[in-house]
Write an enzyme that holds these catalytic residues in place. Structure first.
Site, short mmCIF file in Angstrom:
data_model
loop_
_atom_site.label_atom_id
_atom_site.label_comp_id
_atom_site.label_asym_id
_atom_site.label_seq_id
_atom_site.Cartn_x
_atom_site.Cartn_y
_atom_site.Cartn_z
N CYS A 63 3.78 -27.60 -16.70
CA CYS A 63 2.51 -26.87 -16.59
C CYS A 63 2.32 -26.15 -18.12
O CYS A 63 3.19 -25.15 -18.14
CB CYS A 63 2.60 -25.92 -15.47
N VAL A 109 2.74 -25.55 17.83
CA VAL A 109 2.74 -25.30 19.27
C VAL A 109 1.55 -25.38 19.99
O VAL A 109 0.43 -25.21 19.61
CB VAL A 109 3.24 -23.80 19.37
N CYS A 169 -6.19 -24.16 -16.48
CA CYS A 169 -6.73 -25.37 -16.44
C CYS A 169 -6.76 -25.85 -14.83
O CYS A 169 -7.29 -26.93 -14.76
CB CYS A 169 -6.08 -26.49 -17.47
N HIS A 202 0.85 -1.12 -0.02
CA HIS A 202 -0.01 -0.16 -0.14
C HIS A 202 0.89 1.29 -0.06
O HIS A 202 1.96 1.52 0.76
CB HIS A 202 -0.89 0.12 1.25
#
Lengths: 489, 120, 422
Positions: free
Chosen positions: A400, A174, A437, A51
């Protein structure tokens, strides 16, 4: 029994940033994360924004940290090789009331030192972003607003801390913060005790779960839903587009991601439970309607992913402090937006708090600030790529197809320090399976690669750890009678 | 006497064919609109049969499953029983398409054959 | 990076690519190269172990693997070269192609003509916006089919199938035969999109229920899917409140549509028809970029591999002849009228003398009985094809003979529409 100077609970962006800051000093540091992959909570499901500092209230801690943190990102992302772009942010005036309020906010932003912030007239705005609603009356433009890959960011902080000596315990929860006579002694985990005089609680939405006696605020969870679009979606914008913020949230945002997908969201809804990661018809419709106010052409024709993220809300502000009882505990809790932006400064602040508690800090001469960039084949031109493949042909095999990710890149993601051990882990590191996909084609290949490089058998391969196994049975297994031997299939 | 109905699957028209059977024997059949349809319906009413396609485990290749089929239709009620036999089969490459894996399976007269070539 | 000269370069080694390559090789193209991304040619047919292939083209009932096998062997016999494990990175309008593979590194090819035959991919959960959590156990039917039929894994034991297209039906049976419990097949539409034969042999045979006008609206489960909410839908396919039912499952298979895979087509600069989602082609399956052809599921999602073969042979023949052929004449547009979703080809060159009949593929918008498909020009009815039954799930293929083509005006657009029926 293992002894450390500091134990950090939580391997999200805040925990990893704290670990990296602490690793600049001669200390023995441990980080405990209940999931098997870093950044599995809030850090994996957010807007991915750095930001600018427009619309922040500098009387709040989160506002001040935001303003301090934004200028640090050029150096940080350079050192750690994190995908980051200062694409600019625009806060849109959708009516006259907005405009009046935003002109006041602009003054405030200038006083706060937000770099190069200025007003854009309607014409300037539409010239810059033609897809914006033509009824808009102008916008605050902050060129310093940025987008970052939140996964790579968290991982890079973690890997760099690891390189500088931080010991990571992943897939270990933890259970309890150990204390004696109002002093912290360490933590009790699922797999034994870690002893340390200083403990940092950076456990995100789970920060209030370890011990009720400890003075930790109750954490509420606020859910935000998102939609991600195909990279070929014709509706495109370059800046991050905000509406005028409300009291509780920055509103529904339209932004590109660093990887070139349009993303919209989040809405903001209080939810019960810390695993309420559903998307809902109402929530998604709210996000689409909100986004359409800013960019009217947005529809659902090219959505490739819907998801939800949770924000840890302790109060209206971050809670970063050392507790009075027990001594030795530092909280970095309630890190809602802009936590991703503020994380590097939160790290520094926590170091100061620990020092104030009495831990002596001496800078480590061997500290290395850099994390080398993973090889990203898609960033290379064809000639460079050809040379790389000649050296290592694993980079030649594309696994991929949607995102063009190679076997070499996936191997690297698995074999790197704090490497991927799940399908989601591979996806967040390499973007394999994050395309249109959604792992339809590469899913079976990723299962194979986890076997090859991480020795995880296909029946043990998970989407994201725990019981999220991808495949439950071997072929024909269900045709055998109960008790009949099947392992030699 | 037993009334049975089916939708003919010979062509996209999808005629509804009905029949009356007595002790498994066809007494009356109507609703079909072509000879092929009649033949299909007669068989379907009296002794339905199906080509079975499945896979069996195979070693030595990049794929772990060898696709197989019955080389002629099997009585429909036998399909599950045949699957149980195929589940226990383990083969090794090389295999040629059409190669017999199990001859005359369950005495049906049909063989289970490989439906692809598979080498290393 | 070396540059290789190729006569006909085919992108994709599935049935479309192999069919085109063989035809091109048989018709004079000397160097024909097929580029395949998987480790073996055959494409999706390698996981289609079920029968029902080849009835039209070979007049024999073959499994998908047998159908593929015939083309793979034929490719070998005719001297088609196939490079497997090779991914095409780029196709340029100048017919330059860049590939990447582990074995050959990066390669550059300059082709006289190119055939795009990349096939299609499956729509996902997010594309159809099913809400809820994001556990494991959700697969597209094709991915589950690959795991089951090639890799040797069964995704889970208790299965819900969404979508009654053929892949959904086939996988429902496949899971059942592997010992899974199939809770049902859910279909948004009032009718199934699969072949009637598959409804009978995949569902009825195994008492798997088919729920029409019902869909999955939400997914439950933290780590692994635990169940889904199903809902009835109204005529506009909106879920009806109050009809929610919880169906437990550990696996959800999605068979909710196929999308032509045209990322490379876009790079090549070819125009895409928004109706088919594939390249706009003429009767030779040439795209809007000269010398770049397309066939198979990349052009339109076919129901039958046999139709893919027919289309690929048209493309392969034309691609082989492209270098020698005279430049194309003026093309007439094929306009899509009432009752049809799309027509392929989208352009026809009527001026060229033809001996072969012209094949027109189209898909109906709604199921109807006893209709005519009418071809008209300038509002004048020219040709009429009676059809006993049409439905969206089954492609209509019309064969227009050269004699019939004589009825048509050259250079005038033609329109196809559905008339009559109920």
């Amino acid at each position: 029994m293992k002894k450390f100077d500091v134990v950090i609970i939580g391997g999200g962006v805040v925990g990893c940033a704290i670990a990296r800051e602490l690793s600049r000093y001669n200390l023995k540091i441990a980080l405990v994360e209940k999931e098997t992959e870093l950044g599995s909570g809030t850090s994996k499901a957010n807007t991915g924004l750095v930001h600018s500092g427009v619309n922040v209230d500098n009387t709040t801690l989160k506002g001040r940290l935001n303003l301090q943190a934004n200028p640090l990102f050029d150096r940080l992302t350079f050192e750690l090789n994190i995908p980051f772009v200062r694409n600019g942010s625009l806060v849109i005036a959708q009516n006259r009331e907005d405009r009046q309020a935003l002109l006041r906010d602009l003054d405030e932003a200038r006083k706060n030192g937000v770099k190069d912030v200025r007003w854009l007239s309607r014409e300037e705005l539409l010239g810059k972003e033609p897809a914006i609603n033509p009824d808009s009356l102008g916008a605050i433009y902050a060129p310093s607003g940025g987008i970052i890959c939140p996964f790579e960011y968290t991982l890079a902080l973690g890997q760099n801390a690891h390189k500088n000596g931080v010991v990571f315990f992943l897939g270990n929860r933890v259970l309890k913060i150990l204390q004696e006579k109002d002093r912290v002694l360490g933590v009790e985990t699922e797999r034994g005790r870690l002893i340390a005089p200083y403990v940092v609680n950076a456990a995100g939405v789970f920060a209030d779960e370890f011990d009720s006696a400890v003075d930790v605020p109750g954490i509420k969870t606020r859910r935000g839903q998102y939609l991600v679009y195909d990279r070929d979606y014709p509706v495109q914008i370059n800046n991050t587009i905000f509406p005028r913020p409300t009291e509780v949230s920055k509103g529904i945002i339209v932004t590109p991601t660093v990887h070139g997908n349009l993303m919209i969201g989040p809405n903001a809804e209080e939810v019960e439970g810390k695993d309420s990661l559903e998307t809902t018809a109402a929530g998604i419709n709210e996000v689409i309607k909100g986004a359409q106010k800013l960019v009217p052409d947005i529809d659902t024709s090219a959505v490739i992913r819907m998801f939800s993220g949770l924000r840890a809300v302790a109060s209206s502000d971050f809670v970063i402090k050392s507790t009075k009882k027990p001594r030795g505990l530092v909280l970095a809790a309630g890190i809602q937006s802009p936590g991703l932006t503020a994380a590097p400064v939160i790290g520094k602040l926590v170091v100061e708090l620990i020092e104030e508690l009495g831990l002596g800090l001496s800078p480590k001469s061997s500290f290395q600030a850099e994390r080398p960039s993973p090889i990203r084949v898609g960033d290379l031109d064809y000639e460079e790529r050809a040379k790389l493949v000649e050296k290592d042909n694993n980079y030649g095999q594309v696994v991929c197809r949607c995102e063009g990710i190679t076997r070499g890149e996936i191997r690297d993601a698995i074999l790197a320090p704090l490497g991927a051990v799940t399908i989601d882990g591979i996806k967040r590191r390499t973007r394999a399976a994050s395309g249109r996909c959604q792992s339809g084609f590469c899913g079976p290949r990723l299962v194979e690669l986890l076997k090859e490089f991480a020795s995880i058998s296909p029946l043990e391969a998970t989407l994201r750890g725990g019981a999220s196994r991808i495949l439950k049975y071997r072929s024909k297994e269900l045709l055998f009678k109960a008790g009949e031997k099947v392992e030699d299939l | 006497m037993e009334e049975k109905k089916l939708i003919c699957v010979i062509c996209p028209v999808g005629c509804e064919v009905s029949a009356t059977l007595e002790d498994g024997e066809l007494k009356d059949i109507n609703g079909y609109r072509c000879a092929q349809g009649e033949e299909y319906a007669r068989e379907e009413f009296t002794s339905p049969s199906r080509i079975l396609t499945a896979t069996v485990w195979i070693k030595g290749s990049r794929v772990s499953q060898l696709p197989v089929r019955s080389n002629r239709p099997l009585p429909r009620p036998k399909l599950e029983e045949v699957m149980a036999l195929l589940a226990r089969e383990k083969l090794e490459v090389p295999i040629k398409e059409g190669q017999i894996i199990i001859e005359n399976i369950l005495g049906t007269g049909a063989d289970i054959v490989s439906s692809r070539d598979l080498e290393k | 990076m070396k540059t290789y000269e190729i006569d006909v370069l085919v992108v994709g080694g599935g049935p479309a690519g192999l069919g085109a390559a063989i035809k091109a090789r048989e018709n004079g193209a000397r160097k024909v190269l097929v580029l395949e991304r998987d480790f073996e040619p055959g494409g999706i047919l390698n996981q289609c172990i079920h029968n029902g292939f080849g009835l039209q083209y070979f007049s024999a009932e073959l499994t998908g693997t047998e159908y593929a096998g015939r083309f793979i062997r034929r490719a070998g016999q005719t001297g088609v070269e196939i490079q497997t494990d090779t991914m095409v990175l780029d196709v340029k309008p100048s017919r330059e192609v860049i590939t990447s593979s582990a074995k050959y590194g990066l390669q550059r090819f300059q082709a006289k003509s190119i055939v795009l035959a990349m096939g299609c991919r499956e729509r996902t959960r997010d594309a159809i916006q099913i809400y809820g959590s994001r556990p494991s156990g959700i697969f597209t039917a094709g991915t589950a089919q690959r795991f089951t039929n090639i890799e040797g894994f069964i995704p889970g034991r208790q299965v819900v199938v969404l979508g009654s297209g053929d892949i959904g039906l086939i996988m429902a049976r496949r899971m059942k035969l592997e010992g899974c419990e199939v809770q049902g097949v859910y279909e948004l539409l009032p009718y199934t999109n699969g072949l009637s034969r598959n409804v009978v042999q995949c569902l009825n045979d195994f008492s798997i229920p088919l729920y029409l006008q019902q869909t999955v609206t939400s997914i439950y489960g933290g780590e692994r899917i635990a169940g889904v909410t199903t809902q009835k839908v109204d005529k506009k396919q909106n879920p009806l409140p109050g009809t929610e039912e919880y169906v437990p499952c550990d696996t959800l298979l999605l068979s909710v549509g196929l999308i032509p895979e045209n990322e490379l087509s876009r790079k090549a600069g070819v125009r895409i028809d928004s109706r088919t989602g594939g390249p706009l082609v003429d009767q030779n399956r040439m795209t809007t970029v000269p010398g770049i052809f397309a066939c198979g599921n990349v052009v339109q999602v076919h129901d039958l591999a046999d139709d893919v073969t027919v289309e690929s042979e048209i493309a392969g023949l034309a691609a082989a002849g492209f270098a020698e052929e005279e430049p194309p004449g003026k093309k007439a547009r094929v306009l899509v009228g009432n009752g049809l979703r799309y027509v392929v080809p989208q352009e026809i060159e009527l001026s060229r003398n033809r001996e072969e009949p012209l094949l027109l593929f189209m898909r109906a918008e709604l199921p109807r009985r006893k209709v005519n498909i009418v071809i008209s020009q300038g509002g004048m009815e020219k040709l009429k094809f009676p059809q006993p039954f049409i439905k969206p799930g089954e492609i209509i293929a019309l064969s227009v003979t050269s004699e019939m083509l004589g009825e048509l005006e050259i250079d005038q657009d033609i329109e196809l529409k559905v008339e009559g029926g109920g």
